[in-house]
Design an enzyme around this catalytic site. Structure first.
Site, PDB file in Angstrom:
ATOM      1  N   ILE A 139       7.388   7.025  17.090  1.00 58.27           N
ATOM      2  CA  ILE A 139       7.005   7.716  15.846  1.00 58.27           C
ATOM      3  C   ILE A 139       5.725   8.545  15.998  1.00 58.27           C
ATOM      4  CG2 ILE A 139       6.556   7.430  13.359  1.00 58.27           C
ATOM      5  CD1 ILE A 139       9.347   6.477  14.124  1.00 58.27           C
ATOM      6  N   ARG A 190      -8.741  -0.915   4.718  1.00 59.78           N
ATOM      7  CA  ARG A 190      -7.925   0.151   4.107  1.00 59.78           C
ATOM      8  C   ARG A 190      -6.572  -0.416   3.664  1.00 59.78           C
ATOM      9  NH1 ARG A 190      -6.327   4.274   7.936  1.00 59.78           N
ATOM     10  NH2 ARG A 190      -4.943   4.611   6.180  1.00 59.78           N
ATOM     11  N   ARG A 207      -5.749  10.219   4.578  1.00 57.17           N
ATOM     12  CA  ARG A 207      -4.777  11.239   4.934  1.00 57.17           C
ATOM     13  C   ARG A 207      -3.611  11.289   3.946  1.00 57.17           C
ATOM     14  NH1 ARG A 207      -0.786  12.897   7.336  1.00 57.17           N
ATOM     15  NH2 ARG A 207      -0.930  14.691   8.694  1.00 57.17           N
ATOM     16  N   LYS A 255       0.841  -1.219   0.000  1.00 56.81           N
ATOM     17  CA  LYS A 255       0.000   0.000   0.000  1.00 56.81           C
ATOM     18  C   LYS A 255       0.871   1.262   0.000  1.00 56.81           C
ATOM     19  CE  LYS A 255      -1.904   1.617   4.037  1.00 56.81           C
ATOM     20  NZ  LYS A 255      -1.607   3.040   4.226  1.00 56.81           N
ATOM     21  N   ASN A 256       1.874   1.277   0.871  1.00 60.47           N
ATOM     22  CA  ASN A 256       2.646   2.510   1.023  1.00 60.47           C
ATOM     23  C   ASN A 256       3.592   2.776  -0.143  1.00 60.47           C
ATOM     24  OD1 ASN A 256       1.268   2.828   3.366  1.00 60.47           O
ATOM     25  ND2 ASN A 256       2.997   2.461   4.752  1.00 60.47           N
ATOM     26  N   CYS A 310      -5.578  12.794  13.067  1.00 58.63           N
ATOM     27  CA  CYS A 310      -6.173  11.493  12.813  1.00 58.63           C
ATOM     28  C   CYS A 310      -6.048  10.660  14.070  1.00 58.63           C
ATOM     29  CB  CYS A 310      -5.521  10.798  11.624  1.00 58.63           C
ATOM     30  SG  CYS A 310      -3.957  10.062  12.032  1.00 58.63           S
ATOM     31  N   ARG A 319      -0.493  14.685  13.599  1.00 55.20           N
ATOM     32  CA  ARG A 319       0.113  14.478  12.272  1.00 55.20           C
ATOM     33  C   ARG A 319       0.214  15.762  11.443  1.00 55.20           C
ATOM     34  NH1 ARG A 319      -1.631   8.711   9.827  1.00 55.20           N
ATOM     35  NH2 ARG A 319       0.327   8.961   8.695  1.00 55.20           N
ATOM     36  N   PRO A 320       1.038  16.700  11.886  1.00 61.88           N
ATOM     37  CA  PRO A 320       1.212  17.930  11.107  1.00 61.88           C
ATOM     38  C   PRO A 320       1.891  17.656   9.761  1.00 61.88           C
ATOM     39  CG  PRO A 320       2.784  17.837  12.927  1.00 61.88           C
ATOM     40  CD  PRO A 320       1.882  16.644  13.076  1.00 61.88           C
ATOM     41  N   ILE A 321       1.792  18.618   8.856  1.00 62.86           N
ATOM     42  CA  ILE A 321       2.476  18.471   7.556  1.00 62.86           C
ATOM     43  C   ILE A 321       3.485  19.606   7.372  1.00 62.86           C
ATOM     44  CG2 ILE A 321       0.749  17.073   6.343  1.00 62.86           C
ATOM     45  CD1 ILE A 321      -0.273  19.761   5.122  1.00 62.86           C
ATOM     46  N   ASP A 322       3.945  20.143   8.505  1.00 70.29           N
ATOM     47  CA  ASP A 322       4.864  21.284   8.452  1.00 70.29           C
ATOM     48  C   ASP A 322       6.151  20.984   7.677  1.00 70.29           C
ATOM     49  OD1 ASP A 322       5.189  19.498  10.667  1.00 70.29           O
ATOM     50  OD2 ASP A 322       6.673  20.851  11.522  1.00 70.29           O
TER      51      ASP A 322
HETATM   52  C1  UD1 Z   1       4.017   6.815   6.487  1.00 69.40           C
HETATM   53  C2  UD1 Z   1       3.201   5.568   6.271  1.00 69.40           C
HETATM   54  C3  UD1 Z   1       2.628   5.048   7.589  1.00 69.40           C
HETATM   55  C4  UD1 Z   1       3.743   4.881   8.628  1.00 69.40           C
HETATM   56  C5  UD1 Z   1       4.586   6.148   8.734  1.00 69.40           C
HETATM   57  C6  UD1 Z   1       5.799   5.992   9.635  1.00 69.40           C
HETATM   58  C7  UD1 Z   1       2.331   5.880   4.049  1.00 69.40           C
HETATM   59  C8  UD1 Z   1       1.158   6.088   3.172  1.00 69.40           C
HETATM   60  N1  UD1 Z   1       2.123   5.873   5.354  1.00 69.40           N
HETATM   61  O1  UD1 Z   1       3.140   7.822   6.995  1.00 69.40           O
HETATM   62  O2  UD1 Z   1       2.002   3.797   7.350  1.00 69.40           O
HETATM   63  O3  UD1 Z   1       3.155   4.610   9.885  1.00 69.40           O
HETATM   64  O4  UD1 Z   1       5.066   6.535   7.428  1.00 69.40           O
HETATM   65  O5  UD1 Z   1       6.603   4.948   9.179  1.00 69.40           O
HETATM   66  O6  UD1 Z   1       3.433   5.673   3.574  1.00 69.40           O
HETATM   67  N2  UD1 Z   1       5.553  14.573  11.031  1.00 69.40           N
HETATM   68  C9  UD1 Z   1       5.596  15.903  11.373  1.00 69.40           C
HETATM   69  N3  UD1 Z   1       5.523  16.820  10.358  1.00 69.40           N
HETATM   70  C10 UD1 Z   1       5.428  16.456   9.044  1.00 69.40           C
HETATM   71  C11 UD1 Z   1       5.399  15.077   8.721  1.00 69.40           C
HETATM   72  C12 UD1 Z   1       5.470  14.162   9.736  1.00 69.40           C
HETATM   73  O7  UD1 Z   1       5.670  16.278  12.550  1.00 69.40           O
HETATM   74  O8  UD1 Z   1       5.368  17.336   8.173  1.00 69.40           O
HETATM   75  C13 UD1 Z   1       5.586  13.552  12.111  1.00 69.40           C
HETATM   76  C14 UD1 Z   1       4.277  12.732  12.167  1.00 69.40           C
HETATM   77  O9  UD1 Z   1       3.271  13.411  12.897  1.00 69.40           O
HETATM   78  C15 UD1 Z   1       4.728  11.462  12.831  1.00 69.40           C
HETATM   79  C16 UD1 Z   1       6.158  11.288  12.277  1.00 69.40           C
HETATM   80  O10 UD1 Z   1       6.571  12.580  11.832  1.00 69.40           O
HETATM   81  O11 UD1 Z   1       4.752  11.629  14.207  1.00 69.40           O
HETATM   82  C17 UD1 Z   1       6.265  10.275  11.160  1.00 69.40           C
HETATM   83  O12 UD1 Z   1       5.465  10.693  10.083  1.00 69.40           O
HETATM   84  P1  UD1 Z   1       5.771  10.310   8.565  1.00 69.40           P
HETATM   85  O13 UD1 Z   1       7.057   9.580   8.455  1.00 69.40           O
HETATM   86  O14 UD1 Z   1       5.604  11.553   7.751  1.00 69.40           O
HETATM   87  O15 UD1 Z   1       4.575   9.318   8.263  1.00 69.40           O
HETATM   88  P2  UD1 Z   1       3.598   9.327   7.019  1.00 69.40           P
HETATM   89  O16 UD1 Z   1       4.352   9.627   5.781  1.00 69.40           O
HETATM   90  O17 UD1 Z   1       2.404  10.154   7.329  1.00 69.40           O
END
Ligand code: UD1
Length: 415
Positions: free
Chosen positions: A326, A396, A92, A22-23, A116, A121-124
């Site tokens: 994480i 999912r 998401r 999936k990922n 979520c 889960r910010p996207i900063d």
């Molecule tokens: C991806 C995977 C998910 C997996 C995760 C960690 C997909 C579709 N999903 O999610 O299954 O659990 O990796 O291995 O591939 N964070 C921030 N700011 C950001 C981005 C992330 O603070 O802009 C934080 C998140 O809140 C979280 C951590 O970083 O605590 C890891 O997130 P991230 O590696 O980005 O996970 P995803 O890509 O969302």
């Protein structure tokens, strides 16, 4: 909302073919949006998240055709730049389309993904990187309005090796002007798979799979054919289910290296694991606790495997300390495991599991995708019949879940 009825206590035995990841598929479908030709993606898993991704591609104007496990995408005339709010809310990971929409168009509009079940889960990190590449981003009433006059390559050092941010930057960078260097990049196998797909399309990428990825922009990308890697998280979940039921199974179509963190802990827990080129066998008679499970970015123990492994350790002899590094809120399944007789105490990001001899049946609720899978592992091992509600979470990410479990001799049905 559907429910699953699982009668526990039957050892899972037999052979199982593991689905595509999936990922990997999600960012690859996003990448296909940038192609001037036709892209075919093989080993496509039939799960609800990948169908949401197809809906997004179609909403943006791409033609998508599915034949068996192959998806063909023609996005030549896909000039949409807005992801509908409803699709963004459904998944998401739709944020993954931001990089490719911006590589194709001068603007993009998406709704903010919001928090979520795993936390805020910010996207900063995504947004800071895109801004550095020349994107102007405004937040308006829950929507992100992005525009640019040409993406520029630059140096980006991530504060955390975010998987999604690394992928979004790669997508934005492949057609940008100049070279983009990502430092402290995520090293997950899905990043390498995305890079392989992009390189087949004509992109110039070095270092995927390491913490420094370098991308030299190219003017255009062609079509290609690609087979996605096997789903390491699904493989790990089935291994936990087989071990929890004291079964004996062969998992085919997997990459053993990708699940090394899980198989090495399963060995430590007393399972007999044999590794082949693209398969792993597992046999489990007696189960003992492993002292510590700490989730980490790849190649560490995956956060997505924490719930299934916790379900397993809840019936092992001894104690296991789980540290979730994480996500800040990834222990929601604990409350449900307690209803089944597990002994677990949680404080913040730490859970102590004291193994019990048996779990018993209960009515429980899947709180998220992997948490739901963890409950299924527990239910397969428990005494009696467990009802799991909100199983849409499981669908999912797990293809043919009931079928696969039934094939291995588990008693499971949708109600
Ligand atoms: C991806 C995977 C998910 C997996 C995760 C960690 C997909 C579709 N999903 O999610 O299954 O659990 O990796 O291995 O591939 N964070 C921030 N700011 C950001 C981005 C992330 O603070 O802009 C934080 C998140 O809140 C979280 C951590 O970083 O605590 C890891 O997130 P991230 O590696 O980005 O996970 P995803 O890509 O969302």
């Amino acid at each position: 909302m559907s429910q699953l009825l699982i009668e526990g206590g039957y050892p899972l035995c037999g052979v199982i073919d593991v689905q595509g990841a999936k990922n990997s598929v999600l960012p690859i479908l996003s990448a296909a949006l940038m192609s001037d030709g036709e892209c075919s993606v093989l080993n496509f898993p039939e799960i609800t998240d990948t169908y949401v991704a197809i809906d997004i591609l179609r909403a943006l104007g791409a033609k998508v055709v599915k034949q068996q496990d192959c998806i063909t995408i023609n996005a030549k005339n896909a000039d949409g730049y807005e992801i509908p709010y409803g699709l963004m809310r459904k998944m998401r990971s739709s944020i993954m389309f931001l990089g490719s929409i911006l590589a194709k168009n001068k603007k993009a509009v998406i709704s903010l993904p919001g928090g979520c079940e795993l936390g805020q889960r910010p996207i900063d990190i995504h947004l800071a990187a895109l801004r550095k590449m020349g994107v102007n981003i405004e937040e308006n009433h829950g929507f992100l309005e992005c525009s640019h006059s040409g993406l520029k390559g630059c140096e980006i050092s991530l504060s955390f090796p975010s998987v999604g941010a690394t992928e979004n930057i790669m997508l934005a960078a492949v057609k940008a002007d100049g070279v983009t260097d990502i430092y402290n990049a995520a090293r997950e196998p899905e990043i390498e798979d995305l890079a392989r797909f992009l390189v087949k399309m004509g992109a110039r990428i070095k270092g995927a799979g390491t913490d420094h990825i370098s991308i030299e922009g190219v003017p255009s990308l062609s079509g290609c054919t690609h087979r996605v890697i096997p789903d390491r998280i699904v493989a790990g979940t089935y291994l936990c289910a087989v071990a929890a039921t004291r079964g004996n199974a062969l998992l085919k179509n997997i990459c053993p290296l990708h699940i090394y963190a899980v198989t090495s802990l399963l060995k430590e827990a007393g399972c007999d694991i044999k590794i082949y080129d693209d398969a792993v066998s597992i046999e489990c008679d007696k189960l003992k606790s492993v002292p510590l499970v700490r989730t980490m970015p790849y190649p560490g123990f995956p956060t997505d495997e924490q719930a299934p492994f916790m379900a397993l350790m809840s019936i092992a002899s001894g104690n296991t300390l789980f540290i979730e590094t994480i996500f800040e809120n990834r222990f929601k399944h604990v409350g449900e495991l307690l209803r089944m007789g597990a002994k677990i105490t949680t404080e913040g990001r730490v859970s102590l599991v004291e193994g019990v001899k048996k779990l018993h049946s209960a009515t429980v609720q899947a709180t998220d995708l992997r948490g739901g899978a963890g409950l299924a592992v527990a239910a397969l091992a428990a005494e009696g019949s467990t009802v799991i509600s909100s199983v849409e979470h499981i669908y999912r990410g797990y293809e043919n879940f009931e079928y696969n479990i039934s094939e291995l001799g588990g008693k499971i049905k949708k109600i």
